[in-house]
Design a protein around this motif. Structure first.
Motif, PDB file in Angstrom:
ATOM      1  N   MET A 223       0.822  -1.204   0.000  1.00  0.00           N
ATOM      2  CA  MET A 223       0.000   0.000   0.000  1.00  0.00           C
ATOM      3  C   MET A 223       0.858   1.256   0.000  1.00  0.00           C
ATOM      4  O   MET A 223       0.557   2.240  -0.693  1.00  0.00           O
ATOM      5  CB  MET A 223      -0.942  -0.004   1.203  1.00  0.00           C
ATOM      6  N   PHE A 224       1.935   1.237   0.781  1.00  0.00           N
ATOM      7  CA  PHE A 224       2.840   2.387   0.810  1.00  0.00           C
ATOM      8  C   PHE A 224       3.473   2.599  -0.575  1.00  0.00           C
ATOM      9  O   PHE A 224       3.566   3.735  -1.055  1.00  0.00           O
ATOM     10  CB  PHE A 224       3.922   2.159   1.863  1.00  0.00           C
ATOM     11  N   THR A 225       3.902   1.500  -1.190  1.00  0.00           N
ATOM     12  CA  THR A 225       4.480   1.604  -2.532  1.00  0.00           C
ATOM     13  C   THR A 225       3.450   2.124  -3.531  1.00  0.00           C
ATOM     14  O   THR A 225       3.771   2.952  -4.404  1.00  0.00           O
ATOM     15  CB  THR A 225       5.005   0.231  -2.981  1.00  0.00           C
ATOM     16  N   PHE A 226       2.203   1.653  -3.412  1.00  0.00           N
ATOM     17  CA  PHE A 226       1.141   2.098  -4.315  1.00  0.00           C
ATOM     18  C   PHE A 226       0.860   3.587  -4.153  1.00  0.00           C
ATOM     19  O   PHE A 226       0.693   4.318  -5.146  1.00  0.00           O
ATOM     20  CB  PHE A 226      -0.123   1.282  -4.052  1.00  0.00           C
ATOM     21  N   VAL A 227       0.817   4.047  -2.902  1.00  0.00           N
ATOM     22  CA  VAL A 227       0.571   5.474  -2.654  1.00  0.00           C
ATOM     23  C   VAL A 227       1.700   6.321  -3.238  1.00  0.00           C
ATOM     24  O   VAL A 227       1.452   7.369  -3.873  1.00  0.00           O
ATOM     25  CB  VAL A 227       0.404   5.732  -1.144  1.00  0.00           C
ATOM     26  N   ILE A 228       2.936   5.894  -3.044  1.00  0.00           N
ATOM     27  CA  ILE A 228       4.080   6.640  -3.598  1.00  0.00           C
ATOM     28  C   ILE A 228       4.009   6.655  -5.122  1.00  0.00           C
ATOM     29  O   ILE A 228       4.272   7.691  -5.767  1.00  0.00           O
ATOM     30  CB  ILE A 228       5.404   6.025  -3.110  1.00  0.00           C
ATOM     31  N   PHE A 229       3.632   5.524  -5.722  1.00  0.00           N
ATOM     32  CA  PHE A 229       3.537   5.457  -7.181  1.00  0.00           C
ATOM     33  C   PHE A 229       2.456   6.412  -7.714  1.00  0.00           C
ATOM     34  O   PHE A 229       2.673   7.130  -8.692  1.00  0.00           O
ATOM     35  CB  PHE A 229       3.230   4.020  -7.612  1.00  0.00           C
ATOM     36  N   ILE A 230       1.287   6.410  -7.051  1.00  0.00           N
ATOM     37  CA  ILE A 230       0.210   7.305  -7.466  1.00  0.00           C
ATOM     38  C   ILE A 230       0.632   8.760  -7.322  1.00  0.00           C
ATOM     39  O   ILE A 230       0.382   9.603  -8.205  1.00  0.00           O
ATOM     40  CB  ILE A 230      -1.075   7.030  -6.656  1.00  0.00           C
ATOM     41  N   TYR A 231       1.282   9.080  -6.205  1.00  0.00           N
ATOM     42  CA  TYR A 231       1.710  10.466  -5.978  1.00  0.00           C
ATOM     43  C   TYR A 231       2.717  10.897  -7.037  1.00  0.00           C
ATOM     44  O   TYR A 231       2.631  12.009  -7.582  1.00  0.00           O
ATOM     45  CB  TYR A 231       2.314  10.584  -4.577  1.00  0.00           C
ATOM     46  N   GLU A 232       3.682  10.031  -7.330  1.00  0.00           N
ATOM     47  CA  GLU A 232       4.699  10.376  -8.316  1.00  0.00           C
ATOM     48  C   GLU A 232       4.106  10.497  -9.713  1.00  0.00           C
ATOM     49  O   GLU A 232       4.513  11.353 -10.509  1.00  0.00           O
ATOM     50  CB  GLU A 232       5.813   9.319  -8.311  1.00  0.00           C
ATOM     51  N   SER A 233       3.122   9.629 -10.030  1.00  0.00           N
ATOM     52  CA  SER A 233       2.527   9.678 -11.365  1.00  0.00           C
ATOM     53  C   SER A 233       1.668  10.927 -11.570  1.00  0.00           C
ATOM     54  O   SER A 233       1.499  11.383 -12.703  1.00  0.00           O
ATOM     55  CB  SER A 233       1.679   8.427 -11.607  1.00  0.00           C
ATOM     56  N   GLN A 234       1.101  11.484 -10.505  1.00  0.00           N
ATOM     57  CA  GLN A 234       0.242  12.655 -10.620  1.00  0.00           C
ATOM     58  C   GLN A 234       0.982  13.969 -10.406  1.00  0.00           C
ATOM     59  O   GLN A 234       0.411  15.037 -10.645  1.00  0.00           O
ATOM     60  CB  GLN A 234      -0.911  12.562  -9.609  1.00  0.00           C
ATOM     61  N   SER A 235       2.212  13.897  -9.942  1.00  0.00           N
ATOM     62  CA  SER A 235       2.964  15.126  -9.699  1.00  0.00           C
ATOM     63  C   SER A 235       3.410  15.742 -11.026  1.00  0.00           C
ATOM     64  O   SER A 235       3.654  15.046 -12.010  1.00  0.00           O
ATOM     65  CB  SER A 235       4.175  14.833  -8.816  1.00  0.00           C
ATOM     66  N   ILE A 236       3.490  17.063 -11.034  1.00  0.00           N
ATOM     67  CA  ILE A 236       3.892  17.802 -12.237  1.00  0.00           C
ATOM     68  C   ILE A 236       5.404  17.731 -12.387  1.00  0.00           C
ATOM     69  O   ILE A 236       6.153  17.936 -11.424  1.00  0.00           O
ATOM     70  CB  ILE A 236       3.435  19.270 -12.141  1.00  0.00           C
ATOM     71  N   GLU A 237       5.839  17.423 -13.596  1.00  0.00           N
ATOM     72  CA  GLU A 237       7.263  17.345 -13.836  1.00  0.00           C
ATOM     73  C   GLU A 237       7.895  18.724 -13.706  1.00  0.00           C
ATOM     74  O   GLU A 237       7.319  19.730 -14.129  1.00  0.00           O
ATOM     75  CB  GLU A 237       7.534  16.790 -15.235  1.00  0.00           C
ATOM     76  N   PRO A 238       9.053  18.803 -13.095  1.00  0.00           N
ATOM     77  CA  PRO A 238       9.716  20.113 -12.942  1.00  0.00           C
ATOM     78  C   PRO A 238      10.107  20.694 -14.294  1.00  0.00           C
ATOM     79  O   PRO A 238      10.392  19.966 -15.257  1.00  0.00           O
ATOM     80  CB  PRO A 238      10.952  19.783 -12.097  1.00  0.00           C
TER      81      PRO A 238
END
Length: 267
Positions: A223-238
């Motif tokens: 679940m922790f890995t899934f949350v990190i993956f979702i957060y990273e996938s939705q974050s705006i690229e710098p």
């Protein structure tokens, strides 16, 4: 139990347990030598209060844990000291003890395991108020089952990832076979105090608890890995900056030159 007995149990057992935990944290986390010594003293006082609980609060069911804690204190201390001697002696870059202490460590570990075995297969079984201490049954089944699991995992890791570790593999294999043999004998043969049927029940209960903890821990990691993956996938690229132009480089050199040894001669 009356009000006075409840207060005695709270003061002599539960507050003692809190002292052990608080003292242990202070001794491990504090950088002050005075606080560390105070923490060790608190843990020692709390542990002693728990050990003598069968005499101070004999009417409380909690005193059975104090009896169990005092019963395993000797072999546990012997096992810990033996493991310490083995770990910090011999051929290693951080050698702290002599090779003689390594041999003594193996002897202490053997005696500690023999002591534990005597609690199951001989007359050393912790008995409290005419019955086998229930904490001992839980502890012994957990120790055998968890040790078997750790030994099996270590053998697989050393065999798959280790290089030139034949000696370690043989040692782990011997320990693994011995642990499995002890579990099998406990499931099939009655001891002088512990029946095989009781041991079977404890193994099943402990196995269910360990399986639940492993599954729960694995799900938590997923679940922790899934949350990190979702957060990273939705974050705006710098935003990617363009490389500096020749004019910008010259301006940077002109600003840095007076502050760099050598001046502006060769930047």
């Amino acid at each position: 139990m009356n009000m006075e007995s409840d207060l005695q149990v709270f003061a002599l057992f539960w507050m003692a347990g809190a002292l052990v935990m608080l003292g242990g944290l202070l001794s491990l986390l504090s950088k002050s030598s005075k606080v560390t010594r105070a923490g060790k003293f608190m843990a020692l006082v709390g542990g002693f209060s728990i050990i003598i609980s069968p005499w101070t609060i004999p009417s409380s069911p909690s005193s059975a844990f104090g009896h169990f804690f005092g019963s395993i204190l000797g072999p546990t201390a012997l096992l810990t000291l033996g493991m310490y001697n083995i770990a910090f002696s011999g051929n290693m870059s951080v050698e702290r003890l002599s090779k003689t202490e390594r041999r003594n460590g193996f002897i202490m570990v053997f005696l500690a395991l023999l002591w534990f075995e005597g609690m199951h297969w001989w007359q050393f079984t912790p008995t409290y108020q005419g019955e086998i201490n229930p904490y001992w049954l839980i502890f012994w089944a957990t120790l055998l089952l968890v040790s078997s699991g750790f030994t099996t995992s270590a053998f697989v890791m050393v065999r798959g990832l280790g290089d030139q570790r034949d000696r370690e593999q043989r040692l782990l294999l011997v320990v693994q076979v011995m642990l499995f043999l002890l579990v099998f004998l406990g499931l099939q043969v009655d001891g002088p105090n512990v029946l095989a049927s009781d041991f079977v029940n404890e193994i099943w209960l402990v196995g269910a608890d360990v399986f639940g903890m492993v599954v729960g821990g694995g799900l938590a990691i997923l679940m922790f890995t899934f949350v990190i993956f979702i957060y990273e996938s939705q974050s705006i690229e710098p935003q990617v900056l363009h490389p500096p132009t020749e004019e910008e480089l010259k301006q940077a050199v002109s600003i840095l030159s007076p502050h760099v040894s050598g001046g502006a001669e060769d930047e």
